[in-house]
Write a protein that holds these residues in place. Structure first.
Motif, PDB file in Angstrom:
ATOM      1  N   ALA A 105       0.861  -1.187   0.000  1.00 52.57           N
ATOM      2  CA  ALA A 105       0.000   0.000   0.000  1.00 52.57           C
ATOM      3  C   ALA A 105       0.894   1.233   0.000  1.00 52.57           C
ATOM      4  CB  ALA A 105      -0.899  -0.019   1.231  1.00 52.57           C
ATOM      5  N   LEU A 106       0.440   2.284  -0.649  1.00 45.73           N
ATOM      6  CA  LEU A 106       1.265   3.489  -0.731  1.00 45.73           C
ATOM      7  C   LEU A 106       0.450   4.741  -0.498  1.00 45.73           C
ATOM      8  CD1 LEU A 106       0.767   5.081  -3.689  1.00 45.73           C
ATOM      9  CD2 LEU A 106       2.025   3.122  -4.525  1.00 45.73           C
ATOM     10  N   LYS A 107       1.157   5.784  -0.088  1.00 45.73           N
ATOM     11  CA  LYS A 107       0.567   7.117  -0.034  1.00 45.73           C
ATOM     12  C   LYS A 107       1.391   7.969  -0.990  1.00 45.73           C
ATOM     13  CE  LYS A 107       3.032   8.013   4.273  1.00 45.73           C
ATOM     14  NZ  LYS A 107       2.909   8.364   5.670  1.00 45.73           N
ATOM     15  N   TYR A 108       0.718   8.896  -1.653  1.00 44.48           N
ATOM     16  CA  TYR A 108       1.406   9.668  -2.680  1.00 44.48           C
ATOM     17  C   TYR A 108       1.095  11.153  -2.559  1.00 44.48           C
ATOM     18  CZ  TYR A 108      -3.094   9.715  -5.137  1.00 44.48           C
ATOM     19  OH  TYR A 108      -4.409   9.898  -5.463  1.00 44.48           O
ATOM     20  N   THR A 109       1.982  11.948  -3.130  1.00 45.63           N
ATOM     21  CA  THR A 109       1.806  13.386  -3.261  1.00 45.63           C
ATOM     22  C   THR A 109       2.101  13.741  -4.701  1.00 45.63           C
ATOM     23  OG1 THR A 109       2.495  13.762  -0.982  1.00 45.63           O
ATOM     24  CG2 THR A 109       2.607  15.647  -2.457  1.00 45.63           C
ATOM     25  N   MET A 110       1.189  14.479  -5.327  1.00 55.91           N
ATOM     26  CA  MET A 110       1.395  14.949  -6.705  1.00 55.91           C
ATOM     27  C   MET A 110       1.763  16.423  -6.655  1.00 55.91           C
ATOM     28  SD  MET A 110      -1.532  13.146  -9.089  1.00 55.91           S
ATOM     29  CE  MET A 110      -2.025  14.717  -9.636  1.00 55.91           C
ATOM     30  N   LYS A 111       2.763  16.792  -7.462  1.00 54.50           N
ATOM     31  CA  LYS A 111       3.200  18.182  -7.524  1.00 54.50           C
ATOM     32  C   LYS A 111       3.417  18.583  -8.972  1.00 54.50           C
ATOM     33  CE  LYS A 111       5.575  18.097  -3.107  1.00 54.50           C
ATOM     34  NZ  LYS A 111       6.491  18.836  -2.296  1.00 54.50           N
ATOM     35  N   VAL A 112       3.220  19.857  -9.244  1.00 54.51           N
ATOM     36  CA  VAL A 112       3.610  20.415 -10.538  1.00 54.51           C
ATOM     37  C   VAL A 112       5.047  20.881 -10.353  1.00 54.51           C
ATOM     38  CG1 VAL A 112       3.181  22.233 -12.221  1.00 54.51           C
ATOM     39  CG2 VAL A 112       1.267  21.088 -11.136  1.00 54.51           C
ATOM     40  N   THR A 113       5.958  20.310 -11.125  1.00 49.41           N
ATOM     41  CA  THR A 113       7.387  20.582 -10.966  1.00 49.41           C
ATOM     42  C   THR A 113       8.008  20.969 -12.303  1.00 49.41           C
ATOM     43  OG1 THR A 113       7.945  18.266 -11.364  1.00 49.41           O
ATOM     44  CG2 THR A 113       7.602  18.921  -9.070  1.00 49.41           C
ATOM     45  N   GLY A 114       9.279  21.321 -12.257  1.00 48.34           N
ATOM     46  CA  GLY A 114      10.073  21.522 -13.458  1.00 48.34           C
ATOM     47  C   GLY A 114       9.746  22.760 -14.250  1.00 48.34           C
ATOM     48  N   VAL A 115       9.096  23.752 -13.652  1.00 49.15           N
ATOM     49  CA  VAL A 115       8.740  24.953 -14.399  1.00 49.15           C
ATOM     50  C   VAL A 115      10.019  25.688 -14.800  1.00 49.15           C
ATOM     51  CG1 VAL A 115       7.507  27.148 -14.317  1.00 49.15           C
ATOM     52  CG2 VAL A 115       6.546  25.146 -13.205  1.00 49.15           C
ATOM     53  N   GLU A 116      10.222  25.818 -16.101  1.00 46.25           N
ATOM     54  CA  GLU A 116      11.396  26.516 -16.629  1.00 46.25           C
ATOM     55  C   GLU A 116      10.923  27.680 -17.477  1.00 46.25           C
ATOM     56  OE1 GLU A 116      13.449  23.578 -18.884  1.00 46.25           O
ATOM     57  OE2 GLU A 116      13.800  22.298 -17.163  1.00 46.25           O
ATOM     58  N   GLY A 176       8.917  22.938 -19.699  1.00 48.18           N
ATOM     59  CA  GLY A 176       9.367  21.924 -18.744  1.00 48.18           C
ATOM     60  C   GLY A 176       8.406  21.617 -17.616  1.00 48.18           C
ATOM     61  N   ILE A 177       7.147  21.995 -17.749  1.00 47.66           N
ATOM     62  CA  ILE A 177       6.188  21.688 -16.681  1.00 47.66           C
ATOM     63  C   ILE A 177       6.011  20.172 -16.610  1.00 47.66           C
ATOM     64  CG2 ILE A 177       3.814  21.957 -15.901  1.00 47.66           C
ATOM     65  CD1 ILE A 177       3.741  24.621 -17.377  1.00 47.66           C
ATOM     66  N   SER A 178       6.090  19.643 -15.408  1.00 43.93           N
ATOM     67  CA  SER A 178       5.918  18.202 -15.194  1.00 43.93           C
ATOM     68  C   SER A 178       4.952  17.970 -14.042  1.00 43.93           C
ATOM     69  CB  SER A 178       7.251  17.542 -14.842  1.00 43.93           C
ATOM     70  OG  SER A 178       8.176  17.698 -15.873  1.00 43.93           O
ATOM     71  N   ILE A 179       4.284  16.851 -14.099  1.00 45.85           N
ATOM     72  CA  ILE A 179       3.478  16.391 -12.976  1.00 45.85           C
ATOM     73  C   ILE A 179       4.261  15.232 -12.376  1.00 45.85           C
ATOM     74  CG2 ILE A 179       1.287  15.394 -12.264  1.00 45.85           C
ATOM     75  CD1 ILE A 179       0.179  16.678 -14.913  1.00 45.85           C
ATOM     76  N   THR A 180       4.684  15.386 -11.138  1.00 44.43           N
ATOM     77  CA  THR A 180       5.515  14.377 -10.481  1.00 44.43           C
ATOM     78  C   THR A 180       4.736  13.763  -9.327  1.00 44.43           C
ATOM     79  OG1 THR A 180       7.478  15.668 -11.059  1.00 44.43           O
ATOM     80  CG2 THR A 180       7.750  13.961  -9.387  1.00 44.43           C
ATOM     81  N   VAL A 181       4.790  12.441  -9.227  1.00 43.61           N
ATOM     82  CA  VAL A 181       4.142  11.719  -8.140  1.00 43.61           C
ATOM     83  C   VAL A 181       5.237  11.143  -7.243  1.00 43.61           C
ATOM     84  CG1 VAL A 181       2.612   9.818  -7.528  1.00 43.61           C
ATOM     85  CG2 VAL A 181       2.194  11.115  -9.610  1.00 43.61           C
ATOM     86  N   TYR A 182       5.215  11.524  -5.978  1.00 41.52           N
ATOM     87  CA  TYR A 182       6.145  11.000  -4.980  1.00 41.52           C
ATOM     88  C   TYR A 182       5.377   9.996  -4.126  1.00 41.52           C
ATOM     89  CZ  TYR A 182       8.866  15.119  -6.264  1.00 41.52           C
ATOM     90  OH  TYR A 182       9.556  16.073  -6.970  1.00 41.52           O
ATOM     91  N   ALA A 183       5.864   8.765  -4.028  1.00 43.81           N
ATOM     92  CA  ALA A 183       5.159   7.724  -3.278  1.00 43.81           C
ATOM     93  C   ALA A 183       6.046   7.162  -2.174  1.00 43.81           C
ATOM     94  CB  ALA A 183       4.737   6.601  -4.214  1.00 43.81           C
ATOM     95  N   THR A 184       5.425   6.876  -1.042  1.00 42.96           N
ATOM     96  CA  THR A 184       6.089   6.181   0.057  1.00 42.96           C
ATOM     97  C   THR A 184       5.146   5.090   0.551  1.00 42.96           C
ATOM     98  OG1 THR A 184       5.208   7.736   1.686  1.00 42.96           O
ATOM     99  CG2 THR A 184       7.410   8.194   0.846  1.00 42.96           C
TER     100      THR A 184
END
Length: 193
Positions: A105-116, A176-184
């Motif tokens: 099982a995981l918990k995640y956080t989505m962020k808009v990253t990489g804005v150039e 460079g806009i990216s949607i990044t998902v960080y999971a733990t």
């Protein structure tokens, strides 16, 4: 007296040597009973944390969004027009969803990253996900597998350029806009002590 002391020392040494020989003789003829017992222990296998991101294609199927550049969707009557951001405009991305392909099982956080590029332009674009501000989107997913992953509800990310944006925002661009998902790993596992 000197002769008597030497004799006593020699006698003591002989008795000690005789005692050691007897101990060694008894030790070699004495048998110890021994036994062993063992049992097998099942395999130790660590869990697998594997998160993915998918987008909804034009044909309605879900495709892997990793290493894919998502395109902003245009209004129905503007398919041939170039996307130019101006005050009051709204563009949205195709629907996306988070996928748990691992067996934890995981918990995640989505962020808009990489804005150039021109950060100033990003100051007047309000990013939302399903109508709420996209500061950071959090969620949880139960364990899945590569063959049978668990997925989040579909989400739509939209950008809206504020109507108050003035002339100072003309001819600016963002790349460079990216949607990044960080999971733990989520702390819901309860099969151990």
């Amino acid at each position: 007296m000197n002769e008597s002391t030497k004799t006593k020392k020699a006698l003591r040494g002989s008795l000690l040597a005789l005692f050691l020989c007897i101990v060694l003789l008894i030790g070699t003829t004495f048998a110890w009973f021994t036994d062993t017992a063992s049992t097998g222990v099942n395999k130790i296998q660590s869990g697998n944390l594997k998160v993915g991101l998918e987008y909804k294609a034009a044909d309605g199927s879900w495709k892997d969004a990793t290493n894919t550049t998502l395109q902003f969707q245009k209004a129905a009557d503007a398919e041939n027009e170039q996307i130019l951001w101006e005050p009051g405009c709204k563009y949205k991305l195709p629907e996306i969803r988070v996928v748990n392909k691992g067996n934890l099982a995981l918990k995640y956080t989505m962020k808009v990253t990489g804005v150039e590029g021109d950060q100033k332009l990003n100051e007047v674009i309000d990013w939302t996900i399903d109508g709420t501000a996209l500061a950071d989107k959090d969620g949880n997913l139960a364990a899945g597998s590569e063959a049978n992953p668990t997925v989040s509800e579909p989400m739509t990310i939209q950008g809206h350029m504020q109507e108050s944006a003035g002339n100072e925002y003309q001819n600016l661009s963002i790349d460079g806009i990216s949607i990044t998902v960080y999971a733990t790993q989520d702390t819901v596992e309860s099969d151990s002590f």
